[in-house]
Design an enzyme around this catalytic site. Structure first.
Site, short mmCIF file in Angstrom:
data_model
loop_
_atom_site.label_atom_id
_atom_site.label_comp_id
_atom_site.label_asym_id
_atom_site.label_seq_id
_atom_site.Cartn_x
_atom_site.Cartn_y
_atom_site.Cartn_z
N SER A 462 -9.94 -28.85 57.54
CA SER A 462 -10.34 -28.31 56.20
C SER A 462 -9.42 -26.90 56.27
O SER A 462 -9.41 -26.49 57.33
CB SER A 462 -11.62 -26.91 55.52
OG SER A 462 -11.30 -26.91 54.74
N HIS A 514 -25.42 -28.43 66.16
CA HIS A 514 -26.18 -28.20 67.73
C HIS A 514 -26.57 -29.42 68.32
O HIS A 514 -27.02 -29.04 69.75
CB HIS A 514 -26.57 -26.94 67.85
CG HIS A 514 -26.70 -26.14 69.20
ND1 HIS A 514 -26.43 -26.72 70.18
CD2 HIS A 514 -26.75 -24.61 69.35
CE1 HIS A 514 -26.42 -25.48 71.33
NE2 HIS A 514 -26.97 -24.24 71.05
N ASP A 518 -22.94 -29.00 72.22
CA ASP A 518 -23.43 -27.90 73.05
C ASP A 518 -21.88 -26.69 73.16
O ASP A 518 -20.66 -27.29 72.85
CB ASP A 518 -24.04 -27.97 74.70
CG ASP A 518 -25.42 -28.59 74.95
OD1 ASP A 518 -25.87 -28.88 73.24
OD2 ASP A 518 -25.17 -29.47 75.75
#
Length: 541
Positions: A462, A514, A518
């Site tokens: 974006s 998440h 990570d």
């Protein structure tokens, strides 16, 4: 007596556990404090010790098995003890009380009269709201091209249907006369709702319409209650007319004691302090001129210094806009993403001096013009090939890593935004990427994108840099595992080789799920991306 051992809750967020290893087997002696098993929770693998002693009579979850908290894990008891009743879970228990209890009311079974489904007259076809995209749940009729009584041929455009992604033409697969329109222009209905009926001219379809409007009925038990006296509503006493108490005429009251101390309640003092009001200027209305809360709430400061009090001349007004299908879908999908995917954000700032020089030189080629967005899309695609952990999505039982790179590019349109997908972006040249993105953007604003051109993205970009936005965060476009937010290029002082010089920088923010990515993995991806954008020549050699 045998003791049932359930799956323990070993952390405050644990909802289910996996048996990593059993230290006891059926038939072994168990003492209080012995380690029964290792349980893998949502945070760690922990030893689970016994608080009972006896013989391990049963294991409910084998090694590698997963079950919710409080599920049967094991049974400990005396050697040879019968545990069949515990394992059966009380199957031999009492029958439901409802079956045993004598009914207090006399019931008479009555078969509901279910009308058999009305057979369609010969040649009649019921047209339902089509599913024009994989995420479409309801549609809106934007325009009818045929009216009741018109002849319809196979292939004729019946209507324009507004979906959650675009407004699309819906053609007829039947021929005949349009006998009925189920939705007027501007009306919405779920997928498979009746849209229209086509058949032979003059066919009676009243039975079909009546069957559609008739609610489905199910067998019922008619209850015949014992006759009782009809309860009469209790008469309601008429409300006494409440007259407002006459307001006493305010008399000048001293709000200060003889020693000059202001008399005010603690709450009034607190409110005055918060609002910056001088208590010496407030007229108290409490006992003996005491200032109370209502005096602070009603206080109007005196205008001084020749400043006139403000009197508004405008009127309050609003504009109510009906939510389009696209706006409803944006609200639904982004809310689901924000509240289901644990977002975190990684921000970086790239040196754009080399990228600016590269673009300037590249655009000197005949009939060639690339944008900074094209450079970002290409660099992201190449970086994703090296980091499939970022080019991934979360599923209930697995994480799926994509080895192909399909990049979704967010495009603003009048009703919201759409995300056309540039497929195999890593294999395309910079001019090819630029042409594809430009074509998608034009057709997106004209609502001419096909559903398949907006499906299958593995990563999303974006870019609001062209609007002067320097930095922002985005909501992940599920099922992607990440989205890259791109700001504008800013000229500012930077330090290079110990000297302050004028430089060009650009800020980017990577939003990650998440569950999939990570922090270190996302950081490594951004390091690779930095190498391509700050040295764009590496993308073409």
């Amino acid at each position: 007596m045998a003791e049932i051992i359930n799956m323990p809750r070993l952390s405050d967020t644990m909802e289910e556990g996996t048996v990593a290893k059993w230290f006891k087997k059926v038939g072994d002696t168990v003492n209080e404090g012995d380690i029964l098993a290792e349980i893998e929770t949502d945070k760690a693998t922990m030893e689970f010790e016994s608080f009972n002693e006896g013989e391990l009579l049963h294991i409910g979850i084998q090694e590698g098995g997963t079950a919710p908290v409080d599920t049967l894990l094991a049974i400990i008891g005396k050697k040879g003890e019968d545990i069949s009743a515990l394992l059966s879970g009380g199957d031999n228990g009492t029958a439901p009380a409802a079956a045993e209890a004598a009914p207090s009311e006399e019931t008479t079974p009555v078969q509901s009269e279910q009308a058999a489904p009305a057979a369609l007259p010969e040649g009649v076809e019921v047209i339902t709201m089509p599913r024009l995209s994989d995420t479409m749940e309801e549609g809106t009729v934007a325009k009818w091209n045929i009216k009741v009584g018109d002849t319809v041929n196979e292939g004729d455009i019946l209507a324009e249907i507004e979906t959650d992604k675009a407004t699309m033409e819906f053609e007829s697969f039947h021929q005949g006369t349009l006998l009925h329109i189920g939705l007027n222009e501007g009306e919405s209905a779920p997928v498979d709702s009746v849209l229209a009926i086509i058949g032979k001219k003059g066919t009676d379809i009243s039975g079909i319409l009546a069957a559609q409007n008739q609610p489905a009925s199910a067998p019922i038990q008619a209850v015949t209650p014992q006759p009782t006296a009809a309860a009469k509503p209790e008469p309601v006493a008429p409300l006494a007319e409440v007259k407002p108490a006459p307001q006493p005429v305010a008399q000048p009251i001293q709000t200060q004691s003889s020693n000059g101390r202001v008399i005010a309640s603690p709450l009034a003092k607190k409110l005055a302090h918060e609002k910056g009001i001088d208590l010496a200027r407030v007229q108290g209305s409490g006992d003996h001129g005491r200032i109370v809360k209502r005096d602070i709430d009603n206080y109007q400061p005196q205008m001084g210094g020749g400043i006139q009090s403000f009197t508004p001349r405008g009127t309050e007004s609003v504009t109510e806009l009906a939510n389009s299908q696209m706006r409803k879908t944006i609200a639904k999908r982004l809310s689901a993403s924000k509240f289901s995917a644990p977002h975190y954000y990684l921000g970086v700032e790239f040196d754009m001096d080399h990228a600016i020089a590269f673009r300037t030189q590249y655009n000197t080629l005949p009939d060639t013009k690339i944008s900074f967005n094209d450079i970002i899309v290409k660099a992201s695609a190449l970086a994703l090939k090296q980091h499939p952990q970022v080019n991934a999505k979360w599923e209930d039982h697995q994480i799926t890593q994509h080895h192909h790179v399909h990049i979704g590019v967010a495009v603003a349109v009048e009703d919201g935004l759409v995300v056309p997908v540039v497929k195999f972006a890593d294999e395309q040249s910079l001019p090819q990427l630029g042409a594809a993105v430009k074509d998608y953007a034009v057709r997106a604003r004209d609502k001419k994108l096909k559903p398949e051109e907006m499906d299958g993205s593995t990563f999303t970009i974006s870019n609001l840099g062209m609007f002067g936005i320097q930095e922002f965060t985005s909501i992940i476009n599920q099922p992607n595992g990440a989205i890259l937010s791109v700001g504008g290029i800013v000229q500012k002082p930077v330090v290079k080789e110990g000297q302050i010089v004028v430089g060009n920088t650009m800020k980017l923010t990577l939003a990650c799920d998440h569950r999939v990515i990570d922090g270190a993995t996302g950081a490594q991806f951004l390091q690779t991306l930095r190498g391509y954008i700050e040295n764009p020549l590496t993308m073409v050699v």
